[in-house]
Design an enzyme around this catalytic site. Structure first.
Site, mmCIF file in Angstrom:
data_model
loop_
_atom_site.group_PDB
_atom_site.id
_atom_site.type_symbol
_atom_site.label_atom_id
_atom_site.label_comp_id
_atom_site.label_asym_id
_atom_site.label_seq_id
_atom_site.Cartn_x
_atom_site.Cartn_y
_atom_site.Cartn_z
ATOM 1 N N PRO A 37 0.833 -1.208 0.000
ATOM 2 C CA PRO A 37 0.000 0.000 0.000
ATOM 3 C C PRO A 37 0.872 1.264 0.000
ATOM 4 O O PRO A 37 1.728 1.435 0.871
ATOM 5 C CB PRO A 37 -0.807 -0.116 1.292
ATOM 6 C CG PRO A 37 0.008 -0.989 2.178
ATOM 7 C CD PRO A 37 0.782 -1.915 1.285
ATOM 8 N N ARG A 42 7.205 3.445 4.102
ATOM 9 C CA ARG A 42 8.156 4.342 4.773
ATOM 10 C C ARG A 42 9.557 3.825 4.505
ATOM 11 O O ARG A 42 9.863 2.670 4.792
ATOM 12 C CB ARG A 42 7.962 4.343 6.293
ATOM 13 C CG ARG A 42 6.545 4.501 6.768
ATOM 14 C CD ARG A 42 6.131 5.968 6.800
ATOM 15 N NE ARG A 42 4.810 6.088 7.377
ATOM 16 C CZ ARG A 42 3.681 5.873 6.726
ATOM 17 N NH1 ARG A 42 3.699 5.518 5.469
ATOM 18 N NH2 ARG A 42 2.515 6.011 7.327
#
Length: 126
Positions: A37, A42
């Site tokens: 997703p 990150r």
């Protein structure tokens, strides 16, 4: 998820563009948009200033990547994503690998317990 942490010896800082590496990592992972997703991705790099490689007699370097994934992906999916990611990392460092001693490694950590998070970035991509 995922979170990617790239640790690298600071003796590589002048030889490579870490910002480009971070972008390449995200681009590679996002080719697997069905299981990665975008709003949860990150990626960060940490320069290591204190380290010793091998016997410490050479100016050796290393890069160690940790990818942290939430549970629920098949082993086949994890392998494909991580194979692609490691190939991208090897490609980024290929010119340096030809010129100096360099160790590249990557480990996968899959969360088996619940994680605690709050993230409204996902909304932007729906």
């Amino acid at each position: 998820m995922p979170h990617v942490i790239i640790e690298y010896t600071d003796n590589l800082a002048e030889e490579t563009d870490i910002g480009v590496l971070l972008k390449n990592v995200n681009t590679t992972l996002l080719t697997h948009e069905d299981v990665i997703p975008i709003g949860g991705l990150r990626t960060r790099a940490i320069a290591l200033h204190d380290y010793c490689v091998a016997d410490g007699t050479e100016d050796d370097a290393f890069v160690h990547v940790t990818i942290k994934l939430g549970a629920g992906r098949s082993e086949e999916t994890i392998k494909k994503v991580c194979d692609d990611l490691f190939e991208s990392i090897k490609k980024h460092f290929a010119p340096i690998f030809e010129q100096r001693y360099l160790a590249l490694s990557m480990e996968i950590f899959e969360f088996t317990r619940a994680t605690y998070k709050q993230n409204n970035i996902h909304v932007r991509y729906k």
